[in-house]
Scaffold this active site. Structure first.
Site, short mmCIF file in Angstrom:
data_model
loop_
_atom_site.label_atom_id
_atom_site.label_comp_id
_atom_site.label_asym_id
_atom_site.label_seq_id
_atom_site.Cartn_x
_atom_site.Cartn_y
_atom_site.Cartn_z
N GLU A 1 -22.40 -4.82 -5.05
CA GLU A 1 -22.18 -6.12 -5.69
C GLU A 1 -23.33 -6.49 -6.63
OE1 GLU A 1 -19.44 -7.60 -5.50
OE2 GLU A 1 -18.51 -6.64 -3.75
N CYS B 1 -19.03 -13.30 2.99
CA CYS B 1 -19.88 -12.27 2.37
C CYS B 1 -20.62 -12.83 1.16
CB CYS B 1 -19.04 -11.07 1.94
SG CYS B 1 -18.48 -10.10 3.35
N HIS C 1 -20.11 -4.11 -0.41
CA HIS C 1 -18.84 -4.16 0.31
C HIS C 1 -18.39 -2.73 0.61
CE1 HIS C 1 -17.63 -8.49 -0.52
NE2 HIS C 1 -17.23 -8.28 0.72
N1 PCA Z 1 -15.87 -9.36 4.97
C1 PCA Z 1 -15.62 -10.74 4.64
C2 PCA Z 1 -16.44 -11.55 5.62
C3 PCA Z 1 -16.89 -10.59 6.67
C4 PCA Z 1 -16.57 -9.27 6.13
O1 PCA Z 1 -16.88 -8.19 6.66
C5 PCA Z 1 -15.89 -11.08 3.18
O2 PCA Z 1 -15.71 -10.19 2.32
O3 PCA Z 1 -16.26 -12.21 2.86
#
Ligand code: PCA
Length: 217
Positions: free
Chosen positions: A108, A164, A186
């Site tokens: 990200e 996140c 991610h």
């Molecule tokens: N993914 C979610 C919240 C926790 C996770 O593992 C997100 O992308 O916000």
């Protein structure tokens, strides 16, 4: 007596190696904090949290990993992260989360000052903060290194508006003050969760590479 004193003085002044006189100081090991999340919503397991726990206590290059799971809640998730930061004084922080739609490891780039805690509610994360905060991880180098290892990876400009992105935004506030590299990655689901998923071992390897690249930058 005078001779003894003289002998002692000469001995102390001699350029003997330090270990001759005292045991070498233990080298304090540097820690990288890696966080992932607990299972949430429809996901009965969360590869981000599993990777963080698998890395916990291991060495990646020269650094020791503190790998922990955070709850998927606004507020508490980041309070926990702050507690872990205070406890281990990390030299870098890499936060991980699951993107259920991802076919790649997504490094990200920016965190938005916006959260979407429930269907009709949008609010700022920090009323006096800038609209976006940029990662301080070497995004481009991480993606290049992963592709070299034949791991599907890409930079991403949108970390969502859920927990996140919230943790990512708040982490950038603190890490920029502390002057340490920090950011968010991610990860995709596993093949047992989605047919396009990524093996957990591959995701684990990707995070190890991201740590190595960050420490070398
Ligand atoms: N993914 C979610 C919240 C926790 C996770 O593992 C997100 O992308 O916000």
């Amino acid at each position: 007596m005078k001779t003894i004193l003289l002998a002692l003085t000469v001995l102390v002044a001699l350029p003997l190696p330090l270990p001759f006189f005292s045991a070498p100081e233990p080298v304090a090991q540097e820690t990288v904090l890696v966080t992932g999340f607990e299972p949430f919503g429809p996901w009965d397991s969360n590869p981000s949290g599993e990777v963080a726990l698998a890395l916990n206590g291991t060495l990646v290059g020269d650094v020791r990993i503190l790998g922990v799971m955070l709850p998927v809640t606004f507020g508490t998730s980041y309070l926990r992260l702050q507690e872990y930061m205070a406890a281990c004084d990390p030299v870098a922080v890499i936060a991980l989360g699951l993107d259920g739609t991802a076919r790649w490891v997504e490094v990200e780039r920016i965190a938005l000052n916006l959260q979407h805690p429930s269907l009709w509610r949008f609010s700022r994360i920090n009323d006096s903060g800038p609209p976006v905060r940029c990662t301080t991880l070497p995004t481009r180098a991480i993606v290049a290194a992963l592709r070299e290892e034949a791991i599907a990876a890409r930079p991403s400009w949108f970390a969502g508006l859920y927990v996140c992105n919230y943790v990512f935004y708040r982490l950038q506030e603190d890490a920029q003050q502390g002057g340490i590299p920090a950011g968010f990655i991610h990860v995709p689901p596993t093949p047992s969760q989605k047919p396009y998923g990524m093996e957990l071992a591959t995701t684990l390897q990707a995070v190890r590479t991201a740590i190595n690249v960050t420490m070398a930058a």
